[in-house]
Design an enzyme around this catalytic site. Sequence first.
Site, PDB file in Angstrom:
ATOM      1  N   GLY A 178       0.835  -1.360  -0.010  1.00  0.00           N
ATOM      2  CA  GLY A 178       0.035   0.095  -0.019  1.00  0.00           C
ATOM      3  C   GLY A 178       1.082   1.282   0.077  1.00  0.00           C
ATOM      4  O   GLY A 178       0.433   2.353  -0.708  1.00  0.00           O
ATOM      5  N   THR A 179       1.994   1.196   0.747  1.00  0.00           N
ATOM      6  CA  THR A 179       2.787   2.348   0.836  1.00  0.00           C
ATOM      7  C   THR A 179       3.278   2.771  -0.569  1.00  0.00           C
ATOM      8  O   THR A 179       3.283   4.097  -0.954  1.00  0.00           O
ATOM      9  CB  THR A 179       3.889   2.261   1.861  1.00  0.00           C
ATOM     10  OG1 THR A 179       3.470   2.190   3.033  1.00  0.00           O
ATOM     11  CG2 THR A 179       4.980   3.437   1.642  1.00  0.00           C
ATOM     12  N   ASN A 191      -7.280   4.253   9.157  1.00  0.00           N
ATOM     13  CA  ASN A 191      -6.730   3.143   9.709  1.00  0.00           C
ATOM     14  C   ASN A 191      -6.836   3.323  11.301  1.00  0.00           C
ATOM     15  O   ASN A 191      -6.556   2.216  12.010  1.00  0.00           O
ATOM     16  CB  ASN A 191      -5.439   3.067   9.158  1.00  0.00           C
ATOM     17  CG  ASN A 191      -4.443   4.158   9.419  1.00  0.00           C
ATOM     18  OD1 ASN A 191      -4.930   5.308   8.752  1.00  0.00           O
ATOM     19  ND2 ASN A 191      -3.319   3.841   9.986  1.00  0.00           N
ATOM     20  N   GLN A 193      -7.420  -0.059   4.203  1.00  0.00           N
ATOM     21  CA  GLN A 193      -8.224  -0.517   5.185  1.00  0.00           C
ATOM     22  C   GLN A 193      -9.568  -0.959   4.714  1.00  0.00           C
ATOM     23  O   GLN A 193     -10.234  -1.818   5.344  1.00  0.00           O
ATOM     24  CB  GLN A 193      -8.250   0.353   6.261  1.00  0.00           C
ATOM     25  CG  GLN A 193      -6.968   0.750   7.000  1.00  0.00           C
ATOM     26  CD  GLN A 193      -6.608  -0.611   7.715  1.00  0.00           C
ATOM     27  OE1 GLN A 193      -7.101  -1.457   7.917  1.00  0.00           O
ATOM     28  NE2 GLN A 193      -5.144  -0.426   8.071  1.00  0.00           N
ATOM     29  N   SER A 249      -3.400  -2.964  -0.254  1.00  0.00           N
ATOM     30  CA  SER A 249      -2.378  -3.618   0.286  1.00  0.00           C
ATOM     31  C   SER A 249      -2.738  -5.175   0.438  1.00  0.00           C
ATOM     32  O   SER A 249      -3.918  -5.348   1.266  1.00  0.00           O
ATOM     33  CB  SER A 249      -1.918  -3.177   1.513  1.00  0.00           C
ATOM     34  OG  SER A 249      -0.661  -3.860   1.897  1.00  0.00           O
ATOM     35  N   HIS A 253      -1.814  -7.574   2.677  1.00  0.00           N
ATOM     36  CA  HIS A 253      -1.842  -8.103   3.682  1.00  0.00           C
ATOM     37  C   HIS A 253      -2.879  -7.865   4.743  1.00  0.00           C
ATOM     38  O   HIS A 253      -3.093  -8.299   6.035  1.00  0.00           O
ATOM     39  CB  HIS A 253      -0.342  -8.025   4.741  1.00  0.00           C
ATOM     40  CG  HIS A 253      -0.052  -6.569   5.024  1.00  0.00           C
ATOM     41  ND1 HIS A 253      -0.092  -6.530   6.554  1.00  0.00           N
ATOM     42  CD2 HIS A 253       0.389  -5.464   4.358  1.00  0.00           C
ATOM     43  CE1 HIS A 253       0.148  -5.292   6.643  1.00  0.00           C
ATOM     44  NE2 HIS A 253       0.530  -4.536   5.347  1.00  0.00           N
ATOM     45  N   THR A 286      11.425  -6.991 -11.615  1.00  0.00           N
ATOM     46  CA  THR A 286      10.516  -8.217 -11.929  1.00  0.00           C
ATOM     47  C   THR A 286       9.329  -8.279 -10.877  1.00  0.00           C
ATOM     48  O   THR A 286       9.670  -8.062  -9.693  1.00  0.00           O
ATOM     49  CB  THR A 286      11.791  -9.444 -11.585  1.00  0.00           C
ATOM     50  OG1 THR A 286      12.751  -9.047 -12.398  1.00  0.00           O
ATOM     51  CG2 THR A 286      10.947 -10.679 -11.846  1.00  0.00           C
ATOM     52  N   CYS A 337       2.369   1.874  11.520  1.00  0.00           N
ATOM     53  CA  CYS A 337       3.242   2.609  11.006  1.00  0.00           C
ATOM     54  C   CYS A 337       3.974   3.819  11.893  1.00  0.00           C
ATOM     55  O   CYS A 337       5.211   4.029  11.691  1.00  0.00           O
ATOM     56  CB  CYS A 337       2.704   3.205   9.563  1.00  0.00           C
ATOM     57  SG  CYS A 337       1.951   2.321   8.378  1.00  0.00           S
TER      58      CYS A 337
END
Length: 380
Positions: free
Chosen positions: A69-70, A149, A177, A197, A199, A235, A324
């Site tokens: 996400g970042t 978040n 989120q 994101s 995860h 890649t 974060c």
Amino acid sequence: MIYLDAAATTPVKREVLEAMWPYLTGDFGNPSSHHGVGESASRALAAARRTLAEWLGCRPAEVVFTSGGTEADNLAVKGIALGNPRGRHVVLSAIEHPAVVESVDFLRRVHGFEVSVVPVDPDGLVDPDAFAAALRPDTTLATAMYANNEIGTVQPVARLAEFAHASGVPFHTDAVQAAGWLDTRLDALGVDALSLSGHKLGAPKGIGVLAVRQRLPLEPVVHGGGQERGHRSGTENVAFAVGLAAAARLASPAEVASAAARTTALRDEFIAGVLATVPGAQLTGHPSSRLPSVASFCFPGTSGEAVLLQLEERGVIVSSGSACAAGSDDPSPVLLALGLSPQVAQTAVRFTLTPDTTADELHAAADALRASVAEVASLG
């Protein structure tokens, strides 16, 4: 252990691991290689891209795989703002994720952009009229987080996007989120770009997506071999892209709606119990326009970190805010933007549920919270 920190990360789902496994073992090729092994990987990557495009309501060519996400936020903010020739001005809300805030600050420091920060009300909501008033003829990008978040407040992004488009401004939303809880289709929201994101959705850490409309010029942030149609060189992480696609398939509209309804009911019962039985507890975020999974509080007169440690001793895993910002002694900028004092902001504790969280777990967590707050308060 009762895990109530899903906003920080979620466990990888078994179905996701099983989908990834072939591309971590026998099908290990580089998708840019022009031989059978590489072409097999290329087909898997293309299939993952098609799955995510369908899930996100966009075209496959509008899906850019990133490391998370970042990076997706960085590419959206820097890439769209620098690629747009109309000016050097960016509009954002006061409660954006650091990935957006720091990207905008980079544009200000390095490229001379002007920045307008739209405030939020005490519940964390952006006023659409104030957002519209901040737009200018030289605005190159407007961005507002779909769901926060830390406090869970959900913004009216469709309306904000309408105002942006009426002024000819591209609109981006950080939906990291929101994914898995709310409708994140670009066509439904009317947004031009959306970050997510893996995860937070049951896929591994290290994979994300920026969905961005093809009509927008996008200046790359990562340069090199020109992968991802030149938008993001490097890649591609085929196995993780396949895993993210598998997680998206599990988050079907019917499953998302069912999980959201079930979790909202549990969340509301938990919030009501905490406010009724923990002295001085203050809910942060909007009482109803919030993610189904988020219950966040301040406990004036305590320390959020101390309460967190007490909860962990009792087997309940939570956080004091954004993962974060872990380790920082500074009060949360999000909570300060709500009008809370620095002293109260530093008492924050965030509970974030998964679709599998049970009522029994939340009852036990509420008992542990009462004991933890009482213990911390007694120590002064």
